[in-house]
Design a protein around this motif. Sequence first.
Motif, mmCIF file in Angstrom:
data_model
loop_
_atom_site.group_PDB
_atom_site.id
_atom_site.type_symbol
_atom_site.label_atom_id
_atom_site.label_comp_id
_atom_site.label_asym_id
_atom_site.label_seq_id
_atom_site.Cartn_x
_atom_site.Cartn_y
_atom_site.Cartn_z
ATOM 1 N N TYR A 5 13.012 100.778 27.476
ATOM 2 C CA TYR A 5 13.057 100.234 28.626
ATOM 3 C C TYR A 5 13.736 100.672 29.214
ATOM 4 O O TYR A 5 15.024 100.183 28.787
ATOM 5 C CB TYR A 5 12.381 99.032 28.529
ATOM 6 N N ASP A 6 14.237 101.502 29.894
ATOM 7 C CA ASP A 6 14.694 101.837 31.474
ATOM 8 C C ASP A 6 14.644 101.466 32.178
ATOM 9 O O ASP A 6 13.966 101.471 32.654
ATOM 10 C CB ASP A 6 14.959 103.759 30.898
ATOM 11 N N GLY A 7 15.796 101.014 32.440
ATOM 12 C CA GLY A 7 16.535 100.270 33.723
ATOM 13 C C GLY A 7 17.210 101.040 34.661
ATOM 14 O O GLY A 7 17.454 102.525 34.565
ATOM 15 N N LEU B 274 11.799 94.066 35.115
ATOM 16 C CA LEU B 274 12.355 93.250 36.061
ATOM 17 C C LEU B 274 13.558 94.202 35.366
ATOM 18 O O LEU B 274 13.260 95.532 35.226
ATOM 19 C CB LEU B 274 12.723 92.645 33.761
ATOM 20 N N PRO B 275 14.776 93.839 36.338
ATOM 21 C CA PRO B 275 15.542 95.000 37.128
ATOM 22 C C PRO B 275 16.499 95.031 35.988
ATOM 23 O O PRO B 275 17.665 94.399 36.037
ATOM 24 C CB PRO B 275 15.578 94.095 38.128
ATOM 25 N N LEU B 276 16.337 95.939 34.800
ATOM 26 C CA LEU B 276 17.233 95.786 34.070
ATOM 27 C C LEU B 276 18.460 96.970 33.923
ATOM 28 O O LEU B 276 18.512 98.061 34.851
ATOM 29 C CB LEU B 276 17.151 96.812 32.812
ATOM 30 N N ALA B 277 19.385 96.733 33.525
ATOM 31 C CA ALA B 277 21.077 97.705 33.852
ATOM 32 C C ALA B 277 21.024 98.488 32.226
ATOM 33 O O ALA B 277 21.242 98.328 30.947
ATOM 34 C CB ALA B 277 22.321 96.733 34.137
ATOM 35 N N GLY B 278 20.925 99.944 32.461
ATOM 36 C CA GLY B 278 20.748 100.099 30.829
ATOM 37 C C GLY B 278 18.978 99.947 30.281
ATOM 38 O O GLY B 278 18.525 100.625 31.101
ATOM 39 N N ARG B 279 19.685 100.310 29.491
ATOM 40 C CA ARG B 279 17.945 100.467 28.485
ATOM 41 C C ARG B 279 18.388 99.456 27.186
ATOM 42 O O ARG B 279 19.126 98.686 26.751
ATOM 43 C CB ARG B 279 17.956 101.725 28.209
ATOM 44 N N PHE B 280 16.835 99.099 27.013
ATOM 45 C CA PHE B 280 16.718 98.091 26.237
ATOM 46 C C PHE B 280 15.532 99.014 24.963
ATOM 47 O O PHE B 280 14.951 99.798 25.106
ATOM 48 C CB PHE B 280 15.750 97.081 26.308
ATOM 49 N N LEU B 281 15.480 98.770 23.200
ATOM 50 C CA LEU B 281 15.118 99.999 22.528
ATOM 51 C C LEU B 281 14.540 99.271 21.976
ATOM 52 O O LEU B 281 16.052 98.287 20.942
ATOM 53 C CB LEU B 281 15.783 101.034 22.060
ATOM 54 N N GLY B 282 13.620 99.076 21.231
ATOM 55 C CA GLY B 282 13.295 98.245 19.612
ATOM 56 C C GLY B 282 12.889 99.104 18.122
ATOM 57 O O GLY B 282 12.146 99.911 18.955
#
Length: 416
Positions: A29-31, A67-75
Amino acid sequence: MDLDLASPPQPLRFAADEGGLPPRELGRYDGAAPGPTLVAVGALHGNEPAGPAAIRAVLARLERERLPLAGRFLGFVGNRRALAAGMRYLGRDLNRHWSQESLRAVLAGGRSASPEDRELAELADAFVPWLAAASAPVVFVDLHSTSAAGAPFVCMADVLRNRPIAFALPVPVLLGIEEAIDGSMMGYLAELGHVAIAVEGGQHDDPETARRLEAALWLALVGAGSLAPEALPDLAEQAERLARAAAGLPEVLEVRHRHPVHPADDFRMRPGFANFAPVARGAPLADDARGEIRAPESGRLLMPLYQRQGEDGFFLARPVAPFWLRLSARLRRWRAERWLAALPGVARDPGDPDRLIVDPRIARFQAVNLFHLLGYRRVRDRGGRLLFSRRRPGFRGLEPLPPELGPRTSGESDEG
Ligand SMILES: [Zn+2]
Protein backbone atom coordinates in the motif's frame (compact mmCIF):
# COMPACT_ATOMS: atom_id res chain seq x y z
CA MET A 1 -6.82 -7.43 -2.40
CA ASP A 2 -9.24 -9.88 -0.91
CA LEU A 3 -11.57 -7.81 1.22
CA ASP A 4 -13.12 -10.88 2.79
CA LEU A 5 -10.01 -11.11 4.92
CA ALA A 6 -10.58 -7.79 6.64
CA SER A 7 -11.26 -9.48 9.93
CA PRO A 8 -8.66 -12.08 10.83
CA PRO A 9 -9.74 -15.51 9.64
CA GLN A 10 -8.68 -18.61 11.49
CA PRO A 11 -7.32 -20.90 10.55
CA LEU A 12 -5.87 -18.99 7.67
CA ARG A 13 -6.44 -20.28 4.16
CA PHE A 14 -4.53 -18.77 1.29
CA ALA A 15 -5.33 -18.61 -2.34
CA ALA A 16 -2.35 -20.60 -3.51
CA ASP A 17 -0.29 -19.34 -6.41
CA GLU A 18 0.81 -21.47 -9.37
CA GLY A 19 3.19 -23.48 -7.25
CA GLY A 20 0.45 -24.44 -4.78
CA LEU A 21 2.04 -22.12 -2.23
CA PRO A 22 0.85 -18.96 -0.50
CA PRO A 23 2.16 -15.81 -2.23
CA ARG A 24 5.50 -14.36 -1.10
CA GLU A 25 4.17 -10.81 -1.22
CA LEU A 26 0.84 -10.41 0.52
CA GLY A 27 0.37 -6.91 -0.81
CA ARG A 28 1.58 -3.35 -0.65
CA TYR A 29 0.00 0.00 0.00
CA ASP A 30 1.60 3.22 -1.18
CA GLY A 31 0.82 6.48 0.53
CA ALA A 32 0.65 9.77 -1.37
CA ALA A 33 3.06 11.47 1.01
CA PRO A 34 6.70 10.52 1.44
CA GLY A 35 7.58 8.55 4.56
CA PRO A 36 9.14 5.38 5.89
CA THR A 37 8.93 1.95 4.33
CA LEU A 38 7.42 -0.48 6.81
CA VAL A 39 7.82 -4.14 5.96
CA ALA A 40 5.77 -6.72 7.87
CA VAL A 41 6.75 -10.38 7.74
CA GLY A 42 4.47 -13.17 8.92
CA ALA A 43 4.98 -16.91 9.21
CA LEU A 44 8.75 -16.94 9.20
CA HIS A 45 7.73 -20.02 11.13
CA GLY A 46 5.20 -21.90 9.02
CA ASN A 47 3.00 -22.99 11.92
CA GLU A 48 2.32 -19.35 12.85
CA PRO A 49 -0.48 -18.26 10.46
CA ALA A 50 -1.68 -15.37 12.65
CA GLY A 51 1.06 -13.09 11.26
CA PRO A 52 -0.05 -13.29 7.61
CA ALA A 53 -3.68 -12.95 8.77
CA ALA A 54 -2.82 -9.73 10.59
CA ILE A 55 -0.91 -8.35 7.60
CA ARG A 56 -3.83 -9.09 5.27
CA ALA A 57 -6.23 -7.41 7.66
CA VAL A 58 -4.09 -4.26 7.73
CA LEU A 59 -3.67 -4.20 3.94
CA ALA A 60 -7.41 -4.71 3.43
CA ARG A 61 -8.30 -1.86 5.76
CA LEU A 62 -5.71 0.52 4.31
CA GLU A 63 -7.28 -0.09 0.89
CA ARG A 64 -10.89 -0.06 2.01
CA GLU A 65 -10.63 3.16 3.99
CA ARG A 66 -7.98 4.73 1.75
CA LEU A 67 -6.05 5.67 4.90
CA PRO A 68 -3.59 8.55 4.40
CA LEU A 69 -0.29 6.73 4.74
CA ALA A 70 3.10 8.44 4.56
CA GLY A 71 5.52 6.12 2.80
CA ARG A 72 4.53 2.56 2.13
CA PHE A 73 3.48 -0.64 3.82
CA LEU A 74 4.49 -4.04 2.48
CA GLY A 75 3.60 -7.50 3.68
CA PHE A 76 5.50 -10.73 3.07
CA VAL A 77 5.12 -14.37 3.96
CA GLY A 78 8.28 -15.73 5.56
CA ASN A 79 8.27 -19.48 5.06
CA ARG A 80 5.76 -20.22 2.26
CA ARG A 81 6.51 -23.91 1.99
CA ALA A 82 6.27 -24.53 5.71
CA LEU A 83 3.11 -22.38 5.96
CA ALA A 84 1.48 -24.54 3.29
CA ALA A 85 2.46 -27.62 5.31
CA GLY A 86 1.49 -26.12 8.69
CA MET A 87 4.97 -26.89 10.03
CA ARG A 88 7.42 -24.62 11.85
CA TYR A 89 9.93 -25.52 9.14
CA LEU A 90 10.56 -28.31 6.64
CA GLY A 91 14.34 -28.70 6.83
CA ARG A 92 15.63 -26.12 9.29
CA ASP A 93 14.49 -23.04 11.17
CA LEU A 94 14.20 -20.07 8.76
CA ASN A 95 14.71 -17.65 11.65
CA ARG A 96 18.33 -18.78 11.97
CA HIS A 97 21.25 -18.57 9.56
CA TRP A 98 20.62 -14.93 8.63
CA SER A 99 24.20 -13.93 8.01
CA GLN A 100 26.37 -12.60 5.26
CA GLU A 101 27.77 -16.03 4.58
CA SER A 102 24.40 -17.80 4.31
CA LEU A 103 22.86 -15.09 2.18
CA ARG A 104 25.82 -14.99 -0.12
CA ALA A 105 25.65 -18.75 -0.51
CA VAL A 106 21.91 -19.05 -1.11
CA LEU A 107 21.68 -16.02 -3.40
CA ALA A 108 24.46 -17.44 -5.52
CA GLY A 109 22.31 -20.57 -5.78
CA GLY A 110 25.16 -22.62 -4.44
CA ARG A 111 23.28 -24.05 -1.52
CA SER A 112 19.96 -25.81 -1.44
CA ALA A 113 20.38 -28.41 1.26
CA SER A 114 16.92 -27.67 2.64
CA PRO A 115 13.72 -25.99 1.43
CA GLU A 116 14.57 -23.15 3.80
CA ASP A 117 17.62 -22.24 1.70
CA ARG A 118 15.21 -21.45 -1.15
CA GLU A 119 12.94 -19.58 1.24
CA LEU A 120 15.90 -17.56 2.51
CA ALA A 121 17.02 -16.72 -1.03
CA GLU A 122 13.50 -15.75 -2.15
CA LEU A 123 12.86 -13.65 0.92
CA ALA A 124 16.20 -11.86 0.63
CA ASP A 125 15.39 -11.28 -3.06
CA ALA A 126 12.04 -9.78 -2.09
CA PHE A 127 13.72 -7.42 0.39
CA VAL A 128 16.60 -6.34 -1.82
CA PRO A 129 14.76 -3.68 -3.89
CA TRP A 130 13.39 -2.01 -0.76
CA LEU A 131 16.67 -2.19 1.09
CA ALA A 132 18.64 -0.94 -1.88
CA ALA A 133 16.29 2.01 -2.42
CA ALA A 134 16.13 3.00 1.24
CA SER A 135 17.39 6.48 2.06
CA ALA A 136 16.47 5.91 5.71
CA PRO A 137 16.24 2.76 7.82
CA VAL A 138 13.48 0.43 6.66
CA VAL A 139 11.19 -0.58 9.52
CA PHE A 140 10.77 -4.35 9.77
CA VAL A 141 8.07 -5.90 11.93
CA ASP A 142 8.41 -9.66 12.20
CA LEU A 143 5.21 -11.31 13.46
CA HIS A 144 5.27 -14.51 15.50
CA SER A 145 3.21 -16.66 17.83
CA THR A 146 4.13 -19.25 20.44
CA SER A 147 3.14 -22.81 21.26
CA ALA A 148 2.38 -21.73 24.84
CA ALA A 149 -0.39 -19.33 25.77
CA GLY A 150 0.34 -16.00 27.36
CA ALA A 151 0.70 -12.27 26.96
CA PRO A 152 2.08 -10.64 23.81
CA PHE A 153 5.54 -9.08 23.85
CA VAL A 154 8.05 -7.48 21.54
CA CYS A 155 11.70 -8.47 20.99
CA MET A 156 14.39 -6.10 19.80
CA ALA A 157 18.13 -5.70 19.65
CA ASP A 158 18.79 -2.79 21.95
CA VAL A 159 19.85 -0.18 19.43
CA LEU A 160 18.39 3.26 20.04
CA ARG A 161 16.66 3.42 16.66
CA ASN A 162 14.58 0.32 17.54
CA ARG A 163 13.27 1.80 20.73
CA PRO A 164 10.60 4.23 19.41
CA ILE A 165 8.88 1.47 17.45
CA ALA A 166 9.20 -1.20 20.12
CA PHE A 167 7.98 1.10 22.88
CA ALA A 168 5.06 2.26 20.74
CA LEU A 169 3.51 -1.10 21.67
CA PRO A 170 2.10 -1.25 25.22
CA VAL A 171 3.55 -4.72 25.86
CA PRO A 172 6.74 -5.95 27.55
CA VAL A 173 9.95 -5.40 25.56
CA LEU A 174 12.34 -8.34 25.64
CA LEU A 175 16.02 -7.55 25.08
CA GLY A 176 18.80 -9.93 24.16
CA ILE A 177 16.94 -12.64 22.26
CA GLU A 178 19.16 -12.00 19.22
CA GLU A 179 22.16 -12.74 21.42
CA ALA A 180 20.66 -15.95 22.73
CA ILE A 181 19.80 -17.32 19.28
CA ASP A 182 22.20 -17.01 16.38
CA GLY A 183 21.18 -15.65 13.00
CA SER A 184 17.66 -14.35 13.59
CA MET A 185 16.26 -12.25 10.74
CA MET A 186 15.54 -9.42 13.15
CA GLY A 187 19.09 -9.43 14.51
CA TYR A 188 20.55 -9.46 11.02
CA LEU A 189 18.42 -6.59 9.70
CA ALA A 190 19.18 -4.55 12.81
CA GLU A 191 22.89 -5.08 12.20
CA LEU A 192 22.47 -3.76 8.66
CA GLY A 193 21.29 -0.53 10.23
CA HIS A 194 17.56 -0.95 9.77
CA VAL A 195 14.85 -0.91 12.41
CA ALA A 196 13.74 -4.43 13.24
CA ILE A 197 11.43 -5.72 15.93
CA ALA A 198 9.72 -9.07 16.39
CA VAL A 199 6.26 -9.26 17.92
CA GLU A 200 4.98 -12.36 19.70
CA GLY A 201 1.19 -12.24 19.63
CA GLY A 202 0.15 -15.19 21.75
CA GLN A 203 -0.71 -18.83 21.16
CA HIS A 204 -0.56 -20.08 17.54
CA ASP A 205 -4.22 -21.11 17.21
CA ASP A 206 -5.87 -18.55 19.47
CA PRO A 207 -8.00 -16.24 17.23
CA GLU A 208 -7.05 -13.37 19.53
CA THR A 209 -3.40 -13.73 18.45
CA ALA A 210 -4.05 -12.41 14.92
CA ARG A 211 -6.03 -9.49 16.35
CA ARG A 212 -3.17 -8.62 18.70
CA LEU A 213 -0.65 -8.79 15.86
CA GLU A 214 -2.91 -6.57 13.75
CA ALA A 215 -3.08 -4.08 16.65
CA ALA A 216 0.73 -4.22 16.88
CA LEU A 217 1.01 -3.33 13.18
CA TRP A 218 -1.30 -0.32 13.51
CA LEU A 219 0.68 0.92 16.50
CA ALA A 220 3.96 0.33 14.67
CA LEU A 221 2.66 2.32 11.69
CA VAL A 222 1.77 5.19 14.00
CA GLY A 223 5.05 4.82 15.93
CA ALA A 224 7.04 4.92 12.68
CA GLY A 225 5.26 8.08 11.57
CA SER A 226 3.57 6.32 8.65
CA LEU A 227 0.11 7.09 10.01
CA ALA A 228 -0.95 10.14 11.99
CA PRO A 229 -2.74 9.09 15.21
CA GLU A 230 -5.86 10.97 14.11
CA ALA A 231 -5.99 8.94 10.89
CA LEU A 232 -6.90 5.89 12.94
CA PRO A 233 -10.08 6.56 14.95
CA ASP A 234 -9.77 3.27 16.84
CA LEU A 235 -6.11 3.71 17.78
CA ALA A 236 -6.97 3.72 21.49
CA GLU A 237 -8.86 0.44 21.18
CA GLN A 238 -5.96 -1.15 19.30
CA ALA A 239 -3.58 -0.08 22.07
CA GLU A 240 -6.04 -1.24 24.72
CA ARG A 241 -6.24 -4.70 23.16
CA LEU A 242 -2.49 -5.14 23.71
CA ALA A 243 -2.30 -3.32 27.03
CA ARG A 244 -5.10 -5.45 28.47
CA ALA A 245 -3.35 -8.64 27.44
CA ALA A 246 -0.07 -7.52 29.03
CA ALA A 247 -1.46 -5.88 32.17
CA GLY A 248 0.74 -6.16 35.24
CA LEU A 249 3.85 -7.39 33.42
CA PRO A 250 7.30 -5.75 33.52
CA GLU A 251 7.91 -3.11 30.85
CA VAL A 252 11.36 -4.34 29.93
CA LEU A 253 13.08 -7.69 30.43
CA GLU A 254 16.36 -9.17 29.34
CA VAL A 255 17.04 -12.75 28.36
CA ARG A 256 19.24 -14.43 30.94
CA HIS A 257 19.12 -18.05 29.89
CA ARG A 258 18.19 -20.18 26.90
CA HIS A 259 17.72 -23.91 27.17
CA PRO A 260 18.92 -25.37 23.85
CA VAL A 261 17.17 -28.48 22.55
CA HIS A 262 18.59 -31.10 20.20
CA PRO A 263 16.41 -33.69 18.49
CA ALA A 264 18.03 -36.55 20.45
CA ASP A 265 17.27 -34.87 23.80
CA ASP A 266 13.68 -36.09 24.00
CA PHE A 267 12.81 -32.71 25.54
CA ARG A 268 9.43 -32.50 27.27
CA MET A 269 8.29 -29.25 28.83
CA ARG A 270 6.20 -29.82 31.93
CA PRO A 271 2.58 -28.82 31.31
CA GLY A 272 0.91 -25.65 32.48
CA PHE A 273 3.50 -22.94 31.82
CA ALA A 274 2.45 -19.77 29.99
CA ASN A 275 4.68 -16.94 28.77
CA PHE A 276 5.86 -14.76 31.69
CA ALA A 277 5.16 -17.42 34.32
CA PRO A 278 7.32 -16.50 37.33
CA VAL A 279 9.64 -19.38 38.24
CA ALA A 280 11.98 -19.80 41.18
CA ARG A 281 15.54 -21.00 40.92
CA GLY A 282 15.63 -24.80 41.10
CA ALA A 283 11.99 -25.26 40.05
CA PRO A 284 11.53 -28.28 37.76
CA LEU A 285 10.52 -27.04 34.32
CA ALA A 286 11.03 -29.89 31.90
CA ASP A 287 12.46 -33.38 31.42
CA ASP A 288 14.71 -34.88 28.82
CA ALA A 289 16.74 -38.04 28.25
CA ARG A 290 19.18 -36.96 30.96
CA GLY A 291 16.50 -36.33 33.57
CA GLU A 292 14.86 -33.36 35.20
CA ILE A 293 15.60 -29.82 33.98
CA ARG A 294 15.45 -27.16 36.67
CA ALA A 295 15.46 -23.38 36.42
CA PRO A 296 19.10 -22.24 36.77
CA GLU A 297 17.89 -18.93 38.20
CA SER A 298 14.68 -17.19 39.15
CA GLY A 299 12.87 -15.15 36.56
CA ARG A 300 10.08 -15.10 34.03
CA LEU A 301 9.65 -18.10 31.78
CA LEU A 302 9.31 -17.31 28.09
CA MET A 303 8.48 -19.41 25.05
CA PRO A 304 8.24 -22.81 26.75
CA LEU A 305 8.25 -25.36 23.93
CA TYR A 306 4.98 -27.24 23.58
CA GLN A 307 5.47 -28.42 20.01
CA ARG A 308 7.64 -31.03 18.42
CA GLN A 309 9.80 -28.71 16.31
CA GLY A 310 12.09 -26.11 17.81
CA GLU A 311 15.61 -25.64 19.11
CA ASP A 312 14.74 -23.59 22.17
CA GLY A 313 13.23 -25.44 25.13
CA PHE A 314 12.53 -22.25 27.05
CA PHE A 315 14.01 -18.90 27.94
CA LEU A 316 14.36 -17.21 31.30
CA ALA A 317 14.25 -13.44 31.48
CA ARG A 318 14.40 -10.91 34.27
CA PRO A 319 13.00 -7.40 34.48
CA VAL A 320 15.22 -4.41 33.71
CA ALA A 321 14.38 -1.14 35.42
CA PRO A 322 13.47 1.48 32.75
CA PHE A 323 16.02 3.73 34.46
CA TRP A 324 18.81 1.66 32.91
CA LEU A 325 17.42 2.20 29.42
CA ARG A 326 17.32 5.94 29.92
CA LEU A 327 20.85 5.90 31.32
CA SER A 328 22.13 3.82 28.44
CA ALA A 329 20.56 6.17 25.88
CA ARG A 330 22.39 9.04 27.53
CA LEU A 331 25.71 7.18 27.72
CA ARG A 332 25.49 6.25 24.04
CA ARG A 333 24.75 9.80 22.98
CA TRP A 334 27.84 10.87 24.92
CA ARG A 335 29.69 8.08 23.13
CA ALA A 336 30.94 6.79 26.47
CA GLU A 337 31.93 3.54 24.76
CA ARG A 338 35.09 5.33 23.56
CA TRP A 339 36.50 4.78 27.04
CA LEU A 340 35.78 1.07 27.27
CA ALA A 341 39.05 -0.02 25.70
CA ALA A 342 40.90 1.90 28.39
CA LEU A 343 39.57 -0.42 31.09
CA PRO A 344 41.89 -3.13 32.42
CA GLY A 345 41.37 -6.45 30.69
CA VAL A 346 39.63 -4.87 27.68
CA ALA A 347 41.32 -4.60 24.29
CA ARG A 348 40.14 -3.53 20.88
CA ASP A 349 40.18 -6.31 18.30
CA PRO A 350 43.02 -5.37 15.91
CA GLY A 351 40.97 -6.76 13.00
CA ASP A 352 37.71 -4.97 13.80
CA PRO A 353 37.51 -1.59 15.55
CA ASP A 354 33.87 -2.27 16.51
CA ARG A 355 34.86 -5.33 18.47
CA LEU A 356 36.28 -5.57 21.97
CA ILE A 357 37.99 -8.54 23.55
CA VAL A 358 37.44 -8.90 27.28
CA ASP A 359 39.45 -11.03 29.66
CA PRO A 360 36.90 -11.88 32.37
CA ARG A 361 39.68 -12.69 34.86
CA ILE A 362 40.95 -9.11 34.72
CA ALA A 363 37.81 -7.17 33.87
CA ARG A 364 36.16 -7.88 37.20
CA PHE A 365 33.18 -5.64 36.74
CA GLN A 366 29.83 -6.84 35.48
CA ALA A 367 31.21 -6.94 31.97
CA VAL A 368 28.10 -8.11 30.15
CA ASN A 369 25.81 -5.55 31.76
CA LEU A 370 28.19 -2.67 31.20
CA PHE A 371 28.70 -3.57 27.55
CA HIS A 372 24.97 -3.93 26.97
CA LEU A 373 24.46 -0.51 28.49
CA LEU A 374 26.84 0.96 25.95
CA GLY A 375 25.30 -0.72 22.93
CA TYR A 376 27.55 -3.75 22.57
CA ARG A 377 26.32 -7.22 21.84
CA ARG A 378 28.02 -10.31 23.19
CA VAL A 379 29.10 -12.28 20.15
CA ARG A 380 30.79 -15.39 21.40
CA ASP A 381 33.43 -16.54 23.75
CA ARG A 382 36.89 -17.26 22.42
CA GLY A 383 39.54 -19.03 24.44
CA GLY A 384 38.03 -18.07 27.79
CA ARG A 385 37.64 -14.45 26.69
CA LEU A 386 34.44 -12.62 25.92
CA LEU A 387 33.90 -10.94 22.57
CA PHE A 388 31.64 -7.92 22.29
CA SER A 389 30.65 -6.29 19.05
CA ARG A 390 29.31 -2.78 18.77
CA ARG A 391 25.95 -2.61 17.09
CA ARG A 392 25.97 0.06 14.44
CA PRO A 393 24.38 0.82 11.13
CA GLY A 394 26.35 0.39 7.96
CA PHE A 395 28.40 -2.41 9.45
CA ARG A 396 31.61 -2.49 7.53
CA GLY A 397 32.63 -5.53 5.61
CA LEU A 398 29.16 -6.92 5.01
CA GLU A 399 29.69 -7.93 1.41
CA PRO A 400 28.22 -8.37 -1.11
CA LEU A 401 24.75 -7.40 0.18
CA PRO A 402 25.57 -4.43 2.35
CA PRO A 403 26.67 -1.72 2.59
CA GLU A 404 24.29 -0.99 -0.27
CA LEU A 405 21.45 -2.67 1.61
CA GLY A 406 21.97 -0.63 4.74
CA PRO A 407 20.22 2.72 4.91
CA ARG A 408 22.12 5.48 3.14
CA THR A 409 22.41 7.74 6.10
CA SER A 410 25.46 9.89 6.52
CA GLY A 411 28.13 9.76 9.17
CA GLU A 412 27.91 8.52 12.71
CA SER A 413 24.53 7.50 14.00
CA ASP A 414 22.80 7.92 17.29
CA GLU A 415 24.08 4.49 17.94
CA GLY A 416 23.51 1.94 20.03
ZN1 LIG B 1 8.03 -17.82 15.47
